[in-house]
Enzyme design. Structure first.
Site, mmCIF file in Angstrom:
data_model
loop_
_atom_site.group_PDB
_atom_site.id
_atom_site.type_symbol
_atom_site.label_atom_id
_atom_site.label_comp_id
_atom_site.label_asym_id
_atom_site.label_seq_id
_atom_site.Cartn_x
_atom_site.Cartn_y
_atom_site.Cartn_z
ATOM 1 N N ARG A 84 0.837 -1.213 0.000
ATOM 2 C CA ARG A 84 0.000 0.000 0.000
ATOM 3 C C ARG A 84 0.863 1.250 0.000
ATOM 4 O O ARG A 84 1.743 1.403 0.841
ATOM 5 C CB ARG A 84 -0.911 -0.001 1.240
ATOM 6 C CG ARG A 84 -1.661 1.297 1.509
ATOM 7 C CD ARG A 84 -2.895 1.420 0.642
ATOM 8 N NE ARG A 84 -3.587 2.685 0.855
ATOM 9 C CZ ARG A 84 -4.595 2.878 1.686
ATOM 10 N NH1 ARG A 84 -5.034 1.860 2.416
ATOM 11 N NH2 ARG A 84 -5.168 4.043 1.812
ATOM 12 N N ARG A 93 -5.784 2.205 -4.269
ATOM 13 C CA ARG A 93 -5.045 1.418 -3.277
ATOM 14 C C ARG A 93 -5.177 -0.086 -3.513
ATOM 15 O O ARG A 93 -6.232 -0.567 -3.916
ATOM 16 C CB ARG A 93 -5.470 1.762 -1.860
ATOM 17 C CG ARG A 93 -6.875 1.404 -1.416
ATOM 18 C CD ARG A 93 -7.978 2.309 -1.933
ATOM 19 N NE ARG A 93 -7.739 3.718 -1.744
ATOM 20 C CZ ARG A 93 -8.092 4.376 -0.643
ATOM 21 N NH1 ARG A 93 -8.744 3.784 0.309
ATOM 22 N NH2 ARG A 93 -7.836 5.651 -0.534
ATOM 23 N N ASP A 96 -7.117 -1.567 1.396
ATOM 24 C CA ASP A 96 -7.534 -0.617 2.426
ATOM 25 C C ASP A 96 -8.321 -1.407 3.463
ATOM 26 O O ASP A 96 -9.283 -2.098 3.116
ATOM 27 C CB ASP A 96 -8.418 0.461 1.780
ATOM 28 C CG ASP A 96 -8.856 1.545 2.754
ATOM 29 O OD1 ASP A 96 -8.069 1.894 3.661
ATOM 30 O OD2 ASP A 96 -9.987 2.054 2.606
ATOM 31 N N ASP A 98 -10.293 -0.762 6.943
ATOM 32 C CA ASP A 98 -10.786 0.259 7.868
ATOM 33 C C ASP A 98 -11.505 -0.384 9.044
ATOM 34 O O ASP A 98 -12.391 -1.226 8.849
ATOM 35 C CB ASP A 98 -11.744 1.203 7.137
ATOM 36 C CG ASP A 98 -11.029 2.070 6.109
ATOM 37 O OD1 ASP A 98 -9.809 2.281 6.252
ATOM 38 O OD2 ASP A 98 -11.693 2.529 5.165
HETATM 39 N N1 PH2 Z 1 -12.834 3.989 -0.190
HETATM 40 C C1 PH2 Z 1 -12.527 5.269 -0.061
HETATM 41 C C2 PH2 Z 1 -13.069 6.304 -0.932
HETATM 42 N N2 PH2 Z 1 -14.014 5.821 -1.883
HETATM 43 N N3 PH2 Z 1 -15.276 4.123 -2.884
HETATM 44 C C3 PH2 Z 1 -15.621 2.830 -2.956
HETATM 45 N N4 PH2 Z 1 -16.537 2.446 -3.839
HETATM 46 N N5 PH2 Z 1 -15.067 1.884 -2.141
HETATM 47 C C4 PH2 Z 1 -14.134 2.221 -1.208
HETATM 48 O O1 PH2 Z 1 -13.644 1.339 -0.460
HETATM 49 C C5 PH2 Z 1 -13.742 3.577 -1.100
HETATM 50 C C6 PH2 Z 1 -14.342 4.514 -1.971
HETATM 51 C C7 PH2 Z 1 -11.601 5.726 1.004
HETATM 52 O O2 PH2 Z 1 -11.023 4.728 1.673
HETATM 53 MG MG MG Z 2 -11.286 3.544 3.456
HETATM 54 MG MG MG Z 3 -8.272 3.321 5.229
#
Ligand code: PH2
Ligand code: MG
Ligand code: MG
Length: 162
Positions: A84, A93, A96, A98
């Site tokens: 990453r 990325r 990710d 979270d």
């Molecule tokens: N993550 C983001 C910003 N935008 N859009 C989608 N569809 N999926 C994501 O995981 C995503 C995003 C910031 O981490």
């Molecule tokens: Mg995110």
């Molecule tokens: Mg994140």
């Protein structure tokens, strides 16, 4: 400090997206008790400044004895293991991860905010999460994942004039 239930949002829109998610699920399953994973949702990027490819999103829930900070460190290490890079905010990325919910913990520090501050507005988080943990409760609003998703779907339909 007993076990807490955690909800984690997974996202990838760079490189071998399926492989990045599989790697994350495999590692998370090693460290969470009773881990469950949602199906994989392909979603258009939301709120990013540059043109970029679609995401694969997924959610995972499980129980852990770790503190929210320990979980966060673990997630960052897994992101790094997939190379990453963070050239700018909202950049495409590989992986990710979270932390969306960590039991009833509510914290808003510069390094760690749980519940995730924007998850109630994100279909790509609530959709997968409501699939596997519809009764999980957001400690801030007291609403379940199913209620939050229903409310979001209703707001989005109203906004699109349907
Ligand atoms: N993550 C983001 C910003 N935008 N859009 C989608 N569809 N999926 C994501 O995981 C995503 C995003 C910031 O981490
Ligand atoms: Mg995110
Ligand atoms: Mg994140």
């Amino acid at each position: 400090m007993g076990r807490i239930a955690v909800a984690i949002g997974l996202g990838s829109n760079l490189g071998n997206r399926t492989a990045h998610l599989q790697f994350a699920r495999d590692r998370l399953a090693e460290g969470l008790v009773d881990m469950r994973a949602s199906s994989i949702h392909e979603t258009d990027p939301v709120g990013v400044a540059t043109p970029q490819g679609p995401f694969l999103n997924q959610a995972v829930v499980g129980e852990t004895l770790r503190s929210p900070w320990e979980v966060l460190d673990w997630l960052l290490a897994l992101e790094q293991a997939r190379g990453r890079q963070r050239p700018f905010r909202g950049a495409p990325r590989t992986l990710d991860l979270d932390l969306i919910l960590a039991g009833d913990h509510v914290m808003e520090g510069p390094d760690l905010a749980v519940p995730h501050p924007r998850f109630r507005e994100r279909r790509f988080v609530l959709g997968p999460l409501a699939e596997i943990a519809p009764e999980m409760v957001d400690p801030i609003t007291g609403k379940t994942m199913r209620e939050l998703l229903d409310a979001l779907v209703t707001r989005e339909s109203a906004a699109s004039g349907l």
